[in-house]
Each structure stands twice: as C-alpha cells, then as structure tokens.
Design a protein around this motif. Structure first.
Motif, PDB file in Angstrom:
ATOM      1  N   MET A 117       0.834  -1.207   0.000  1.00  0.00           N
ATOM      2  CA  MET A 117       0.000   0.000   0.000  1.00  0.00           C
ATOM      3  C   MET A 117       0.868   1.256   0.000  1.00  0.00           C
ATOM      4  O   MET A 117       0.556   2.228  -0.684  1.00  0.00           O
ATOM      5  N   ARG A 118       1.949   1.234   0.776  1.00  0.00           N
ATOM      6  CA  ARG A 118       2.833   2.406   0.829  1.00  0.00           C
ATOM      7  C   ARG A 118       3.502   2.621  -0.530  1.00  0.00           C
ATOM      8  O   ARG A 118       3.686   3.749  -0.956  1.00  0.00           O
ATOM      9  N   GLU A 119       3.865   1.528  -1.195  1.00  0.00           N
ATOM     10  CA  GLU A 119       4.520   1.643  -2.494  1.00  0.00           C
ATOM     11  C   GLU A 119       3.554   2.195  -3.549  1.00  0.00           C
ATOM     12  O   GLU A 119       3.948   3.007  -4.373  1.00  0.00           O
ATOM     13  N   VAL A 120       2.307   1.771  -3.511  1.00  0.00           N
ATOM     14  CA  VAL A 120       1.313   2.243  -4.470  1.00  0.00           C
ATOM     15  C   VAL A 120       1.014   3.721  -4.267  1.00  0.00           C
ATOM     16  O   VAL A 120       0.814   4.467  -5.209  1.00  0.00           O
ATOM     17  N   GLN A 121       1.014   4.134  -3.036  1.00  0.00           N
ATOM     18  CA  GLN A 121       0.706   5.514  -2.699  1.00  0.00           C
ATOM     19  C   GLN A 121       1.786   6.379  -3.203  1.00  0.00           C
ATOM     20  O   GLN A 121       1.974   7.241  -3.782  1.00  0.00           O
TER      21      GLN A 121
END
Length: 75
Positions: free
Chosen positions: A71-75
């Motif tokens: 999720m952090r990478e997608v954000q």
C-alpha cells in the motif's frame, strides 16, 4: 497491534476437521497404545498444534506487513 488483530479475527476462522487420512491413521494407532502412551501421544499432538498456531500467527504478521508495504509503495 497485529497480534491483537489476529487474535480478534481468530474467532471468525472456522477450524477444519481432521482429514480422512488423519483419522484412518490416528484412530487405529491410538487404540493400540497403553494409557501412558496415549497421554504422551496427546501431548505430542498438542505440541504440533501449538507449533502450527505459532506459524500461522507469524505468517499472518508477515502478510500484514507485506500488505502495508504494498500500500505504501502504491501511494
């Protein structure tokens, strides 16, 4: 916090029944044991169960952390 989530969700997880293969092997084996051997066998099964539960908790935590990283990478 992850442990708390896991422990809360654990009640929602329906445990599976023993497989037919397990029953076919275990029941006749257990019937052949003495009372003392049955107690030891049950303690061994408890150890196996506790180990499996610890592995499931560790896998849940690792999966949760991987999900957060994604999720952090997608954000």
């Amino acid at each position: 916090m992850i442990d708390a989530l896991y422990n809360y969700r654990q009640g929602d997880i329906h445990s599976a029944e023993f497989s037919d293969e397990f029953n076919a092997l275990c029941i006749p084996f257990e019937e052949s044991l003495s009372e003392e051997q049955i107690d030891i066998f049950h303690r061994i099964l408890d150890c196996v169960s506790e180990t499996a539960a610890a592995e499931m908790r560790a896998a849940y935590k690792a999966g949760f952390k991987d999900g957060v990283a994604l999720m952090r990478e997608v954000q």
